[in-house]
Each structure stands twice: as C-alpha cells, then as structure tokens.
Design a protein around this motif. Structure first.
Motif, PDB file in Angstrom:
ATOM      1  N   VAL A  59      32.338  29.681  51.012  1.00 34.38           N
ATOM      2  CA  VAL A  59      32.851  31.023  50.750  1.00 34.38           C
ATOM      3  C   VAL A  59      32.544  31.330  49.289  1.00 34.38           C
ATOM      4  O   VAL A  59      32.783  30.491  48.418  1.00 34.38           O
ATOM      5  CB  VAL A  59      34.368  31.086  51.017  1.00 34.38           C
ATOM      6  N   PRO A  60      32.014  32.499  48.997  1.00 36.26           N
ATOM      7  CA  PRO A  60      31.732  32.816  47.587  1.00 36.26           C
ATOM      8  C   PRO A  60      32.999  32.684  46.747  1.00 36.26           C
ATOM      9  O   PRO A  60      34.085  33.075  47.170  1.00 36.26           O
ATOM     10  CB  PRO A  60      31.251  34.269  47.634  1.00 36.26           C
ATOM     11  N   TRP A  61      32.853  32.156  45.558  1.00 33.90           N
ATOM     12  CA  TRP A  61      34.018  31.890  44.725  1.00 33.90           C
ATOM     13  C   TRP A  61      34.719  33.185  44.320  1.00 33.90           C
ATOM     14  O   TRP A  61      35.930  33.208  44.137  1.00 33.90           O
ATOM     15  CB  TRP A  61      33.644  31.058  43.500  1.00 33.90           C
ATOM     16  N   VAL A  62      33.974  34.262  44.192  1.00 36.01           N
ATOM     17  CA  VAL A  62      34.596  35.538  43.822  1.00 36.01           C
ATOM     18  C   VAL A  62      35.519  36.007  44.948  1.00 36.01           C
ATOM     19  O   VAL A  62      36.645  36.454  44.705  1.00 36.01           O
ATOM     20  CB  VAL A  62      33.518  36.603  43.516  1.00 36.01           C
ATOM     21  N   SER A  63      35.066  35.872  46.188  1.00 36.88           N
ATOM     22  CA  SER A  63      35.884  36.273  47.325  1.00 36.88           C
ATOM     23  C   SER A  63      37.142  35.417  47.411  1.00 36.88           C
ATOM     24  O   SER A  63      38.245  35.928  47.640  1.00 36.88           O
ATOM     25  CB  SER A  63      35.078  36.153  48.614  1.00 36.88           C
ATOM     26  N   ALA A  64      36.975  34.117  47.229  1.00 35.47           N
ATOM     27  CA  ALA A  64      38.138  33.222  47.261  1.00 35.47           C
ATOM     28  C   ALA A  64      39.111  33.546  46.126  1.00 35.47           C
ATOM     29  O   ALA A  64      40.328  33.534  46.315  1.00 35.47           O
ATOM     30  CB  ALA A  64      37.685  31.771  47.177  1.00 35.47           C
ATOM     31  N   ALA A  65      38.581  33.853  44.949  1.00 36.94           N
ATOM     32  CA  ALA A  65      39.438  34.186  43.808  1.00 36.94           C
ATOM     33  C   ALA A  65      40.197  35.488  44.070  1.00 36.94           C
ATOM     34  O   ALA A  65      41.383  35.600  43.744  1.00 36.94           O
ATOM     35  CB  ALA A  65      38.601  34.302  42.535  1.00 36.94           C
ATOM     36  N   MET A  66      39.524  36.460  44.662  1.00 36.51           N
ATOM     37  CA  MET A  66      40.189  37.734  44.967  1.00 36.51           C
ATOM     38  C   MET A  66      41.292  37.538  46.007  1.00 36.51           C
ATOM     39  O   MET A  66      42.373  38.110  45.886  1.00 36.51           O
ATOM     40  CB  MET A  66      39.179  38.766  45.460  1.00 36.51           C
TER      41      MET A  66
END
Length: 106
Positions: free
Chosen positions: A78-85
């Motif tokens: 999972v892209p880290w930006v998506s996980a962070a959001m």
C-alpha cells in the motif's frame, strides 16, 4: 394621596413585577441554552463515533478486497501516503472523540 402619586406607585410596582419576570425568563433561557449545548455535544460525539466506525470499516473492506494471488513486488504494498492518510484520519477521529468526552465531563 392624590391620583398622580397612586399612579406612580402603581407603575413602580408593575415595573418591579416586570423586572422579576424578565429575570425568570433570562434564567429559563440560560437553562434551555445549556440543554441545547449538551444535546449538540452528544450529537457531535455520535458523529465522531460514526466517523471512526466508517474509517475502520473502510480499512477492513480494503484489506478484504485485496486478492490472494501474489502481485508483482511494485504493486503489493500500500503506498505509504495512503497509509499515512488513513492513519491520520483514524487518529483525528479518535482525538475528536476523546475531546468530546472530556468536554462532557465538565
């Protein structure tokens, strides 16, 4: 006592009655405002809980929608930006939930 003096006393008594009625109305208005405020905080708490539940449900749904077949290495994470959001969304929901509980305790 002449009619002017009796009229003056009558007006003063009426003024005192009106002042007392105004104070009673003001206290009733303050009580109603406090009641409405508590209801709004409760609604905010329910909305916050619903937001947390929706976020968790979306995360679970996303997790279950992933196919079981292995993907190429570039697409398996999972892209880290998506996980962070997603994490920030859950964290914000929990923060607002805790804050609303703290306000209710006052």
């Amino acid at each position: 006592m002449n009619t002017l003096e009796s009229r003056k006393q009558s007006l003063m008594a009426e003024s005192e009655v009106n002042r007392i009625e105004l104070l009673k109305d003001w206290e009733a208005l303050k009580a109603d405002a406090t009641r409405v405020r508590k209801h709004l905080f409760a609604a905010g708490s329910i909305a916050s809980s619903a937001a947390v539940l929706a976020t968790v449900a979306a995360l679970i749904r996303r997790h279950h929608e992933q196919p079981t077949a292995p993907k190429p290495e570039s697409h398996s994470k999972v892209p880290w930006v998506s996980a962070a959001m997603d994490g920030a969304r859950v964290g914000a929901s929990l923060f607002f939930k805790v804050r609303s509980f703290m306000r209710e305790r006052r």
